[in-house]
Enzyme design. Sequence first.
Site, PDB file in Angstrom:
ATOM      1  N   ARG A  31      -2.945  13.352  18.013  1.00 34.76           N
ATOM      2  CA  ARG A  31      -3.152  14.001  16.712  1.00 34.76           C
ATOM      3  C   ARG A  31      -4.308  14.983  16.856  1.00 34.76           C
ATOM      4  O   ARG A  31      -5.217  14.781  17.648  1.00 34.76           O
ATOM      5  CB  ARG A  31      -3.455  12.974  15.620  1.00 34.76           C
ATOM      6  CG  ARG A  31      -4.704  12.174  15.866  1.00 34.76           C
ATOM      7  CD  ARG A  31      -4.906  11.117  14.795  1.00 34.76           C
ATOM      8  NE  ARG A  31      -6.145  10.390  15.018  1.00 34.76           N
ATOM      9  CZ  ARG A  31      -7.338  10.798  14.614  1.00 34.76           C
ATOM     10  NH1 ARG A  31      -7.457  11.953  13.963  1.00 34.76           N
ATOM     11  NH2 ARG A  31      -8.420  10.079  14.855  1.00 34.76           N
ATOM     12  N   ARG A  56      -8.382  19.562   8.663  1.00 38.44           N
ATOM     13  CA  ARG A  56      -9.081  19.261   7.414  1.00 38.44           C
ATOM     14  C   ARG A  56      -8.876  20.396   6.428  1.00 38.44           C
ATOM     15  O   ARG A  56      -9.192  21.536   6.739  1.00 38.44           O
ATOM     16  CB  ARG A  56     -10.573  19.070   7.680  1.00 38.44           C
ATOM     17  CG  ARG A  56     -10.849  17.847   8.522  1.00 38.44           C
ATOM     18  CD  ARG A  56     -12.319  17.561   8.584  1.00 38.44           C
ATOM     19  NE  ARG A  56     -12.580  16.477   9.533  1.00 38.44           N
ATOM     20  CZ  ARG A  56     -13.754  16.244  10.057  1.00 38.44           C
ATOM     21  NH1 ARG A  56     -14.783  17.010   9.745  1.00 38.44           N
ATOM     22  NH2 ARG A  56     -13.926  15.248  10.899  1.00 38.44           N
ATOM     23  N   ARG A 109     -12.849  12.214  35.297  1.00 32.80           N
ATOM     24  CA  ARG A 109     -13.238  13.619  35.288  1.00 32.80           C
ATOM     25  C   ARG A 109     -14.758  13.640  35.359  1.00 32.80           C
ATOM     26  O   ARG A 109     -15.443  12.807  34.769  1.00 32.80           O
ATOM     27  CB  ARG A 109     -12.770  14.332  34.012  1.00 32.80           C
ATOM     28  CG  ARG A 109     -11.284  14.545  33.933  1.00 32.80           C
ATOM     29  CD  ARG A 109     -10.755  15.483  34.999  1.00 32.80           C
ATOM     30  NE  ARG A 109     -11.140  16.875  34.766  1.00 32.80           N
ATOM     31  CZ  ARG A 109     -10.928  17.861  35.630  1.00 32.80           C
ATOM     32  NH1 ARG A 109     -10.373  17.617  36.797  1.00 32.80           N
ATOM     33  NH2 ARG A 109     -11.294  19.099  35.345  1.00 32.80           N
ATOM     34  N   ARG A 157     -18.278  24.777  27.541  1.00 30.54           N
ATOM     35  CA  ARG A 157     -19.161  25.004  26.393  1.00 30.54           C
ATOM     36  C   ARG A 157     -20.566  25.326  26.860  1.00 30.54           C
ATOM     37  O   ARG A 157     -20.926  25.091  28.013  1.00 30.54           O
ATOM     38  CB  ARG A 157     -19.174  23.799  25.457  1.00 30.54           C
ATOM     39  CG  ARG A 157     -19.619  22.484  26.077  1.00 30.54           C
ATOM     40  CD  ARG A 157     -19.494  21.355  25.064  1.00 30.54           C
ATOM     41  NE  ARG A 157     -19.916  20.078  25.604  1.00 30.54           N
ATOM     42  CZ  ARG A 157     -20.003  18.963  24.909  1.00 30.54           C
ATOM     43  NH1 ARG A 157     -19.720  18.973  23.615  1.00 30.54           N
ATOM     44  NH2 ARG A 157     -20.382  17.824  25.469  1.00 30.54           N
ATOM     45  N   GLU A 187     -21.592  24.008  30.662  1.00 31.58           N
ATOM     46  CA  GLU A 187     -20.937  22.764  31.059  1.00 31.58           C
ATOM     47  C   GLU A 187     -19.579  23.086  31.690  1.00 31.58           C
ATOM     48  O   GLU A 187     -18.747  23.747  31.087  1.00 31.58           O
ATOM     49  CB  GLU A 187     -20.745  21.905  29.806  1.00 31.58           C
ATOM     50  CG  GLU A 187     -20.485  20.462  30.072  1.00 31.58           C
ATOM     51  CD  GLU A 187     -20.565  19.626  28.797  1.00 31.58           C
ATOM     52  OE1 GLU A 187     -19.550  19.007  28.464  1.00 31.58           O
ATOM     53  OE2 GLU A 187     -21.626  19.610  28.137  1.00 31.58           O
ATOM     54  N   TYR A 216     -13.311   5.017  27.488  1.00 26.06           N
ATOM     55  CA  TYR A 216     -14.223   5.988  26.894  1.00 26.06           C
ATOM     56  C   TYR A 216     -14.876   5.372  25.663  1.00 26.06           C
ATOM     57  O   TYR A 216     -14.204   4.949  24.720  1.00 26.06           O
ATOM     58  CB  TYR A 216     -13.493   7.274  26.487  1.00 26.06           C
ATOM     59  CG  TYR A 216     -14.456   8.283  25.902  1.00 26.06           C
ATOM     60  CD1 TYR A 216     -15.181   9.119  26.741  1.00 26.06           C
ATOM     61  CD2 TYR A 216     -14.690   8.357  24.530  1.00 26.06           C
ATOM     62  CE1 TYR A 216     -16.107  10.016  26.235  1.00 26.06           C
ATOM     63  CE2 TYR A 216     -15.608   9.244  24.011  1.00 26.06           C
ATOM     64  CZ  TYR A 216     -16.312  10.065  24.867  1.00 26.06           C
ATOM     65  OH  TYR A 216     -17.239  10.944  24.359  1.00 26.06           O
ATOM     66  N   ASP A 272     -18.074   6.056  22.782  1.00 25.26           N
ATOM     67  CA  ASP A 272     -19.196   6.814  22.236  1.00 25.26           C
ATOM     68  C   ASP A 272     -20.405   5.880  22.187  1.00 25.26           C
ATOM     69  O   ASP A 272     -20.272   4.660  22.362  1.00 25.26           O
ATOM     70  CB  ASP A 272     -18.871   7.313  20.824  1.00 25.26           C
ATOM     71  CG  ASP A 272     -18.022   8.581  20.856  1.00 25.26           C
ATOM     72  OD1 ASP A 272     -18.184   9.384  21.793  1.00 25.26           O
ATOM     73  OD2 ASP A 272     -17.192   8.761  19.934  1.00 25.26           O
TER      74      ASP A 272
END
Length: 364
Positions: free
Chosen positions: A170, A174, A247, A278, A298, A346, A348
């Site tokens: 997805r 917004r 990665r 970025r 980066e 992964y 956060d």
Amino acid sequence: MYDYLIVGSGLFGSIFAYEAGKKGYKCLVVEKRDHIGGNIYTKEVEGIQVHEYGAHIFHTSNKEVWEYIRQFAEFNRYTNSPIAYYKGEIYNMPFNMNTFNKMWGVVTPGQAQEKIAEQIEKFGVEEPKNLEEQAINLVGKDIYEKLVKGYTEKQWGRRATELPPEIIKRLPVRLTYDNNYFNDCYQGIPVGGYTQIIEKMLDKTEVRLNTDYLEEKEQLDKISRKVVYTGPIDAFYEYKYGELEYRSVRFETEVLDEENHQGNAVVNYTEYEVPYTRIIEHKHFEFGTQPKTVVSKEYSAPWKRGDEPYYPVNNERNNLLYEKYAREAAEEEKVIFGGRLGRYKYYDMHHIVAEALKCAEENL
């Protein structure tokens, strides 16, 4: 003898050490790098806290996690509002009404929905077979080509038509003019950087830097009753079932003799021809007014042994391989596996805080 040998001084290992110390356990933390903090390590340069291993913005909707981390530092009101640069054009991320207005000139949510639906009908396919088709089915061709395609191909090191559709299940759309990237209740950056948090957590714990646990495993295991291991799980088992894929990321950081380079902490470069993904301008994380600035380009990179593994590649092949290691890890009586690398998932920062506290509660 130590009660716990903790491998890695990142957030997971440091929280476990802090909680163990509170209960009177004797811990030793060993760290392969020459500094504590893992990937959340920050270093002061020109009065600016530089995020050495990429942008780290703390965000959570878990009040318990938010209160826990705030006992170690004061957090500011930073809100993550990255922008995307595509061939001289600037767009807001994630995709919101500001993005759609810039892209198509639409003003209302209804107009934006119509435009997206029109593009999906024109360019979409019934059964997406790759990431490109999946993304077009979600947001239409214009947004995909300008803001998804190049960035994703740089991130994964493969063309979007060669990537499975599951990677983009997805895409956030917004229909408001809100540029806040996260939906979480709490968000901010610690004033003075992240390293102070780890320093406080490890204040009463013995730490050995420049120490590779896997190279000194036999000796270190002898002096500890239990091991909390936050390194790569496949390396722990000497890659007996094969290598898990990651990665990696490479950074080019420089001090610029200017006050404000790009006007935002994070700018994503979404065209494939620009080699970096970025640019981070670190002073904006703390609303800095220093006369100079520090920026980091980066670059996403393939991983090989010896490189820092950043992102697990959780495709079917790697997940099946990880399950083999996980089954073996579950049988270990002396070793606890934790963190992004130990669990090949992964996370956060807020996930890590919750997981480390849960681990401490179950094992201490």
